[in-house]
Design an enzyme around this catalytic site. Structure first.
Site, PDB file in Angstrom:
ATOM      1  N   LYS A   1      -7.020   2.639  -2.402  1.00  0.00           N
ATOM      2  CA  LYS A   1      -7.574   3.595  -1.451  1.00  0.00           C
ATOM      3  C   LYS A   1      -8.272   4.726  -2.181  1.00  0.00           C
ATOM      4  O   LYS A   1      -7.928   5.038  -3.323  1.00  0.00           O
ATOM      5  CB  LYS A   1      -6.443   4.154  -0.566  1.00  0.00           C
ATOM      6  CG  LYS A   1      -6.944   4.962   0.618  1.00  0.00           C
ATOM      7  CD  LYS A   1      -5.881   5.129   1.700  1.00  0.00           C
ATOM      8  CE  LYS A   1      -6.434   5.968   2.829  1.00  0.00           C
ATOM      9  NZ  LYS A   1      -5.534   6.054   3.982  1.00  0.00           N
TER      10      LYS A   1
ATOM     11  N   TRP B   1       0.866  -1.186   0.000  1.00  0.00           N
ATOM     12  CA  TRP B   1       0.000   0.000   0.000  1.00  0.00           C
ATOM     13  C   TRP B   1       0.896   1.227   0.000  1.00  0.00           C
ATOM     14  O   TRP B   1       1.842   1.313   0.786  1.00  0.00           O
ATOM     15  CB  TRP B   1      -0.920   0.047   1.235  1.00  0.00           C
ATOM     16  CG  TRP B   1      -1.593   1.389   1.338  1.00  0.00           C
ATOM     17  CD1 TRP B   1      -2.595   1.846   0.533  1.00  0.00           C
ATOM     18  CD2 TRP B   1      -1.252   2.470   2.225  1.00  0.00           C
ATOM     19  NE1 TRP B   1      -2.903   3.153   0.884  1.00  0.00           N
ATOM     20  CE2 TRP B   1      -2.103   3.545   1.905  1.00  0.00           C
ATOM     21  CE3 TRP B   1      -0.309   2.627   3.261  1.00  0.00           C
ATOM     22  CZ2 TRP B   1      -2.037   4.773   2.585  1.00  0.00           C
ATOM     23  CZ3 TRP B   1      -0.249   3.836   3.936  1.00  0.00           C
ATOM     24  CH2 TRP B   1      -1.120   4.901   3.597  1.00  0.00           C
TER      25      TRP B   1
ATOM     26  N   ASP C   1     -11.571   6.925   6.727  1.00  0.00           N
ATOM     27  CA  ASP C   1     -10.731   5.763   7.030  1.00  0.00           C
ATOM     28  C   ASP C   1     -10.163   5.913   8.440  1.00  0.00           C
ATOM     29  O   ASP C   1      -8.955   6.017   8.630  1.00  0.00           O
ATOM     30  CB  ASP C   1      -9.607   5.699   5.975  1.00  0.00           C
ATOM     31  CG  ASP C   1      -8.711   4.490   6.123  1.00  0.00           C
ATOM     32  OD1 ASP C   1      -9.213   3.435   6.535  1.00  0.00           O
ATOM     33  OD2 ASP C   1      -7.512   4.604   5.815  1.00  0.00           O
TER      34      ASP C   1
ATOM     35  N   ASP D   1     -10.122   3.942  11.009  1.00  0.00           N
ATOM     36  CA  ASP D   1      -9.522   2.770  11.642  1.00  0.00           C
ATOM     37  C   ASP D   1      -9.934   2.580  13.093  1.00  0.00           C
ATOM     38  O   ASP D   1      -9.109   2.304  13.959  1.00  0.00           O
ATOM     39  CB  ASP D   1      -7.993   2.795  11.482  1.00  0.00           C
ATOM     40  CG  ASP D   1      -7.583   2.523  10.046  1.00  0.00           C
ATOM     41  OD1 ASP D   1      -7.798   1.398   9.577  1.00  0.00           O
ATOM     42  OD2 ASP D   1      -7.071   3.449   9.372  1.00  0.00           O
TER      43      ASP D   1
ATOM     44  N   ASP E   1      -9.539  -2.873   1.674  1.00  0.00           N
ATOM     45  CA  ASP E   1      -9.657  -2.418   3.063  1.00  0.00           C
ATOM     46  C   ASP E   1     -11.015  -1.730   3.129  1.00  0.00           C
ATOM     47  O   ASP E   1     -11.303  -0.837   2.321  1.00  0.00           O
ATOM     48  CB  ASP E   1      -8.506  -1.444   3.350  1.00  0.00           C
ATOM     49  CG  ASP E   1      -8.539  -0.848   4.746  1.00  0.00           C
ATOM     50  OD1 ASP E   1      -9.625  -0.378   5.167  1.00  0.00           O
ATOM     51  OD2 ASP E   1      -7.492  -0.809   5.411  1.00  0.00           O
TER      52      ASP E   1
ATOM     53  N   ASP F   1      -6.926  -4.393  10.448  1.00  0.00           N
ATOM     54  CA  ASP F   1      -6.171  -3.142  10.268  1.00  0.00           C
ATOM     55  C   ASP F   1      -6.918  -1.993  10.947  1.00  0.00           C
ATOM     56  O   ASP F   1      -7.807  -1.394  10.353  1.00  0.00           O
ATOM     57  CB  ASP F   1      -5.990  -2.855   8.766  1.00  0.00           C
ATOM     58  CG  ASP F   1      -5.177  -1.583   8.518  1.00  0.00           C
ATOM     59  OD1 ASP F   1      -4.536  -1.085   9.468  1.00  0.00           O
ATOM     60  OD2 ASP F   1      -5.188  -1.076   7.374  1.00  0.00           O
TER      61      ASP F   1
ATOM     62  N   HIS G   1     -11.533   2.045   2.765  1.00  0.00           N
ATOM     63  CA  HIS G   1     -10.927   2.721   1.619  1.00  0.00           C
ATOM     64  C   HIS G   1     -11.873   3.008   0.469  1.00  0.00           C
ATOM     65  O   HIS G   1     -11.472   3.056  -0.692  1.00  0.00           O
ATOM     66  CB  HIS G   1      -9.739   1.905   1.105  1.00  0.00           C
ATOM     67  CG  HIS G   1      -8.567   1.958   2.030  1.00  0.00           C
ATOM     68  ND1 HIS G   1      -7.305   1.550   1.669  1.00  0.00           N
ATOM     69  CD2 HIS G   1      -8.466   2.372   3.304  1.00  0.00           C
ATOM     70  CE1 HIS G   1      -6.480   1.711   2.690  1.00  0.00           C
ATOM     71  NE2 HIS G   1      -7.161   2.199   3.696  1.00  0.00           N
TER      72      HIS G   1
ATOM     73  N   HIS H   1      -8.464  -6.172   4.407  1.00  0.00           N
ATOM     74  CA  HIS H   1      -8.130  -5.511   5.664  1.00  0.00           C
ATOM     75  C   HIS H   1      -9.469  -5.176   6.299  1.00  0.00           C
ATOM     76  O   HIS H   1     -10.209  -4.349   5.751  1.00  0.00           O
ATOM     77  CB  HIS H   1      -7.359  -4.210   5.429  1.00  0.00           C
ATOM     78  CG  HIS H   1      -5.886  -4.395   5.370  1.00  0.00           C
ATOM     79  ND1 HIS H   1      -5.005  -3.338   5.239  1.00  0.00           N
ATOM     80  CD2 HIS H   1      -5.116  -5.510   5.458  1.00  0.00           C
ATOM     81  CE1 HIS H   1      -3.766  -3.810   5.229  1.00  0.00           C
ATOM     82  NE2 HIS H   1      -3.814  -5.129   5.352  1.00  0.00           N
TER      83      HIS H   1
ATOM     84  N   GLU I   1      -3.184  -3.028  -2.252  1.00  0.00           N
ATOM     85  CA  GLU I   1      -4.311  -2.392  -1.558  1.00  0.00           C
ATOM     86  C   GLU I   1      -4.618  -1.025  -2.160  1.00  0.00           C
ATOM     87  O   GLU I   1      -3.757  -0.159  -2.233  1.00  0.00           O
ATOM     88  CB  GLU I   1      -3.923  -2.238  -0.067  1.00  0.00           C
ATOM     89  CG  GLU I   1      -4.980  -1.555   0.789  1.00  0.00           C
ATOM     90  CD  GLU I   1      -4.567  -1.462   2.266  1.00  0.00           C
ATOM     91  OE1 GLU I   1      -3.369  -1.668   2.571  1.00  0.00           O
ATOM     92  OE2 GLU I   1      -5.439  -1.170   3.105  1.00  0.00           O
TER      93      GLU I   1
HETATM   94  C1  RNT Z   1      -3.733   2.783   5.073  1.00  0.00           C
HETATM   95  C2  RNT Z   1      -3.860   1.325   4.792  1.00  0.00           C
HETATM   96  C3  RNT Z   1      -2.733   0.488   5.286  1.00  0.00           C
HETATM   97  C4  RNT Z   1      -2.257   0.844   6.675  1.00  0.00           C
HETATM   98  C5  RNT Z   1      -1.327  -0.171   7.291  1.00  0.00           C
HETATM   99  C6  RNT Z   1      -0.633   0.373   8.485  1.00  0.00           C
HETATM  100  O1  RNT Z   1      -4.841   3.500   4.737  1.00  0.00           O
HETATM  101  O2  RNT Z   1      -5.065   0.844   5.303  1.00  0.00           O
HETATM  102  O3  RNT Z   1      -3.094  -0.849   5.188  1.00  0.00           O
HETATM  103  O4  RNT Z   1      -3.331   1.043   7.536  1.00  0.00           O
HETATM  104  O5  RNT Z   1      -0.486  -0.665   6.359  1.00  0.00           O
HETATM  105 ZN    ZN Z   2      -5.370  -1.273   5.218  1.00  0.00          ZN
END
Ligand code: RNT
Ligand code: ZN
Length: 412
Positions: A224, A181, A290, A292, A255, A322, A258, A282, A222
């Site tokens: 985004k 990523w 995003d 998290d 993810d 994640d 994303h 993820h 990955e």
């Molecule tokens: C970032 C991505 C990525 C990170 C990690 C730490 O937007 O989701 O995967 O969160 O690699």
């Molecule tokens: Zn991620």
């Protein structure tokens, strides 16, 4: 009759075998991210987090050293049932005897302590090159940079990480998923959208030209939609990453933080399964962006799990977590998120296969009724039975509060 036996009888009336669900769940590996313990800081260069991602909060107890992080991971693992892998970032390299190398020069030996840690616990390792929070990220660009020195540096980093991933697979005997990523993008409207993507493509081609055993290392890519401070343009968009993965026989990674907020990863899984041998996820919880947040046992997490289970894809989806919350006890955040993902998988395993037939015979009335009835079936009793069979205490908060008092509060 025990609560579990009663629950089992109720699920049997839905046409579901609860014992079978418990056996299936036991074998699903979850790749647990190492970066919840230290707010994604790592050990290699001590830069603060950047790249459009952000950890917020300053709850006491952040792991500051490899030993602290490993102790926390052991605590986390002791409170989570089932099969686990550990997911590392390159920034978690452990340098010894005063040696320090750039990310372009990393070698398996810089992860020897992690290899020993994994082997001693009989678990697999997954890996991520770290294309962020580093002085060689120039103007928020890495693999797509127009500066050839910058681009080269990160290509070399990617190559080094493939070699490290293969060493992980060799040492543990378990294939390693290596996820790429990059944060690259622009805050404001770019004049050239093609150039950066063309350079990213070129860089990936160069990275992937290192010979590696594809049965040992699964490279994933990955995508985004945007990052903080990178709101107008993201080089590694969904279209780019899906197209690149398809063309180059690597694995796409989604993810669920994303995408635009009304776009659901649960609805994307089936399409990708039709066109890929493997896909990667993820799992996180985006709150408006995003962000998290810790994974909850919420509708979208259940829906993602259902898509994996009912499409018979447990063996085809690399499932990783994640998220990074620094506003609450980090160990509790870690454990709660992974357990909720496992709960969602169990919930999915407890859905009757016959629901599909209701759809195909267009009995949408019965489908709605059964789906709603299943929501209040005695799921909790089956989950508790799973924990019991795995020798894991249902109450994990007491153990975490105790660990906080004995260990975490002393990290000042
Ligand atoms: C970032 C991505 C990525 C990170 C990690 C730490 O937007 O989701 O995967 O969160 O690699
Ligand atoms: Zn991620």
């Amino acid at each position: 009759m025990s609560r579990y036996n009663e629950a089992k009888a109720i699920y049997a009336r839905f046409g579901v075998d609860a014992d079978q669900a418990l056996d299936a769940l036991r074998d699903v590996p979850i790749s647990i991210h190492c970066w919840q313990g230290d707010d994604v800081i790592g050990f290699d260069c001590g830069e603060s987090l950047s790249g459009g991602i952000q950890t917020t909060g300053n709850y006491p107890g952040r792991a500051r050293t490899p030993d602290e992080l490993m102790a926390d991971i052991d605590k986390v693992f002791s409170l989570i049932p089932g099969k686990k892998k550990l997911n590392l970032h390159a920034s978690y390299a452990i340098f010894e005897n005063g040696e320090r190398v750039g990310r372009d020069r990393l070698e398996p030996k810089h992860f020897q302590k992690w290899i020993d840690f994994a082997v001693a616990r009989g678990i697999g390792l997954d890996f991520n090159p770290t294309f962020f929070a580093h002085p060689m990220v120039k103007d928020n660009l890495t693999l797509s940079s127009p500066d050839e020195d910058v681009r080269r540096y990160w290509v070399e980093h990617g190559k080094a990480c493939i070699r490290i991933s293969e060493a992980f697979a060799d040492a543990t005997g378990i294939p390693c998923v290596m996820n790429v990523w990059i944060p690259d993008g622009y805050k404001d409207i770019p004049a050239d959208r093609l150039g950066p993507r063309a350079r990213f493509k070129q860089s990936l081609d160069e990275m992937l030209s290192v010979p590696y055993d594809k049965s040992k290392v699964y490279v994933t890519l990955e995508s985004k939609v945007f990052g903080i401070g990178l709101e107008s343009y993201t080089v590694g968009s969904a279209e780019f990453c899906l197209s690149y993965s398809a063309r180059n026989n690597i694995t796409p990674l989604m993810d669920n933080g994303h995408y635009h907020p009304t776009e659901m990863v649960s609805d994307k899984i089936s399409s990708l399964l039709l066109f890929n041998d493997k896909i990667a996820l993820h799992v996180t919880r985006p709150v408006r962006w995003d962000s998290d947040h810790v994974i909850l046992f919420d509708d979208e997490t259940k829906e993602i799990a259902k898509e994996i289970v009912r499409n018979d894809a447990l063996g085809r989806v690399f499932i990783a977590t994640d998220y990074f919350d620094a506003s609450i006890n980090r160990v509790a955040a870690w454990v709660t998120g992974v357990r909720n993902l496992q709960k969602a998988l169990l919930f999915a395993l407890l859905q009757p296969a016959s629901l599909k037939q209701l759809q195909d015979s267009n009995d949408m009335t019965a489908l709605m009724v059964w789906q709603e009835e299943l929501k209040t079936a005695p799921f909790g009793d089956v989950w508790n039975e799973y924990l019991k069979r795995q020798n894991i205490d249902a109450d994990y908060l007491t153990a975490i509060k105790d660990y906080e008092q004995k260990v975490l509060v002393n990290r000042k």
